[in-house]
Design a protein around this motif. Sequence first.
Motif, short mmCIF file in Angstrom:
data_model
loop_
_atom_site.label_atom_id
_atom_site.label_comp_id
_atom_site.label_asym_id
_atom_site.label_seq_id
_atom_site.Cartn_x
_atom_site.Cartn_y
_atom_site.Cartn_z
N GLU A 1 1.00 55.44 56.64
CA GLU A 1 1.85 54.63 55.80
C GLU A 1 2.40 55.50 54.68
N ALA A 2 3.67 55.33 54.38
CA ALA A 2 4.30 56.10 53.33
C ALA A 2 5.21 55.20 52.51
N THR A 3 5.43 55.57 51.27
CA THR A 3 6.33 54.83 50.40
C THR A 3 7.43 55.77 49.96
N VAL A 4 8.64 55.32 50.11
CA VAL A 4 9.80 56.11 49.69
C VAL A 4 10.46 55.38 48.54
N VAL A 5 10.74 56.09 47.47
CA VAL A 5 11.39 55.50 46.30
C VAL A 5 12.80 56.04 46.23
N ILE A 6 13.75 55.13 46.26
CA ILE A 6 15.16 55.49 46.20
C ILE A 6 15.77 54.72 45.04
N PRO A 7 16.43 55.40 44.10
CA PRO A 7 17.06 54.68 43.00
C PRO A 7 18.20 53.80 43.54
N LEU A 8 18.07 52.51 43.32
CA LEU A 8 19.03 51.57 43.89
C LEU A 8 19.90 50.89 42.83
N ALA A 9 19.77 51.30 41.59
CA ALA A 9 20.56 50.70 40.53
C ALA A 9 22.04 50.79 40.88
N GLY A 10 22.69 49.69 40.86
CA GLY A 10 24.10 49.61 41.18
C GLY A 10 24.39 49.46 42.65
N LEU A 11 23.41 49.65 43.51
CA LEU A 11 23.61 49.54 44.95
C LEU A 11 23.20 48.18 45.50
N ILE A 12 22.21 47.56 44.85
CA ILE A 12 21.77 46.24 45.31
C ILE A 12 21.76 45.28 44.13
N ASP A 13 21.78 44.02 44.44
CA ASP A 13 21.71 42.98 43.43
C ASP A 13 20.23 42.79 43.07
N LEU A 14 19.82 43.29 41.91
CA LEU A 14 18.42 43.23 41.53
C LEU A 14 17.92 41.80 41.39
N ASN A 15 18.77 40.90 40.93
CA ASN A 15 18.35 39.50 40.80
C ASN A 15 18.07 38.89 42.17
N ALA A 16 18.91 39.19 43.14
CA ALA A 16 18.70 38.68 44.50
C ALA A 16 17.44 39.28 45.11
N GLU A 17 17.22 40.57 44.87
CA GLU A 17 16.02 41.22 45.40
C GLU A 17 14.77 40.66 44.74
N ARG A 18 14.84 40.43 43.43
CA ARG A 18 13.71 39.84 42.71
C ARG A 18 13.41 38.45 43.28
N ALA A 19 14.43 37.66 43.52
CA ALA A 19 14.24 36.31 44.07
C ALA A 19 13.63 36.38 45.47
N ARG A 20 14.07 37.32 46.28
CA ARG A 20 13.53 37.48 47.62
C ARG A 20 12.05 37.85 47.58
N LEU A 21 11.72 38.80 46.70
CA LEU A 21 10.33 39.23 46.58
C LEU A 21 9.44 38.10 46.06
N GLU A 22 9.95 37.33 45.11
CA GLU A 22 9.18 36.20 44.57
C GLU A 22 8.96 35.13 45.63
N LYS A 23 9.96 34.93 46.47
CA LYS A 23 9.82 33.96 47.56
C LYS A 23 8.76 34.43 48.56
N GLU A 24 8.79 35.70 48.90
CA GLU A 24 7.79 36.26 49.81
C GLU A 24 6.40 36.19 49.20
N ARG A 25 6.30 36.48 47.90
CA ARG A 25 5.01 36.42 47.21
C ARG A 25 4.46 34.99 47.23
N ALA A 26 5.33 34.00 46.99
CA ALA A 26 4.91 32.60 47.02
C ALA A 26 4.42 32.21 48.41
N ARG A 27 5.08 32.70 49.45
CA ARG A 27 4.66 32.41 50.82
C ARG A 27 3.29 33.00 51.09
N ALA A 28 3.10 34.25 50.68
CA ALA A 28 1.82 34.92 50.89
C ALA A 28 0.71 34.25 50.07
#
Length: 78
Positions: free
Chosen positions: A1-28
């Motif tokens: 297992e490996a983790t890759v960190v890529i700076p995504l500022a300006g490339l993705i909608d951080l609010n949408a990503e935060r909402a997606r992660l929070e939804k996944e966390r709530a499911r788990a």
Amino acid sequence: EATVVIPLAGLIDLNAERARLEKERARAAGEAEKVEKKLANPEFVARAKEEVVEENRDRLRTAQSEIARLEAALARIA
């Protein structure tokens, strides 16, 4: 297992990503809560086959690991 960190500022909608992660966390978290209740029931543990109990313990560990991973991801984009 490996983790890759890529700076995504300006490339993705951080609010949408935060909402997606929070939804996944709530499911788990819901999955973990459901399994915890099942394992806390002494009748279930006493009557179920050992492999079923162990499968539920594995599900709980998996859900807890997923929650930790998602919380770490949320902390990185906060």
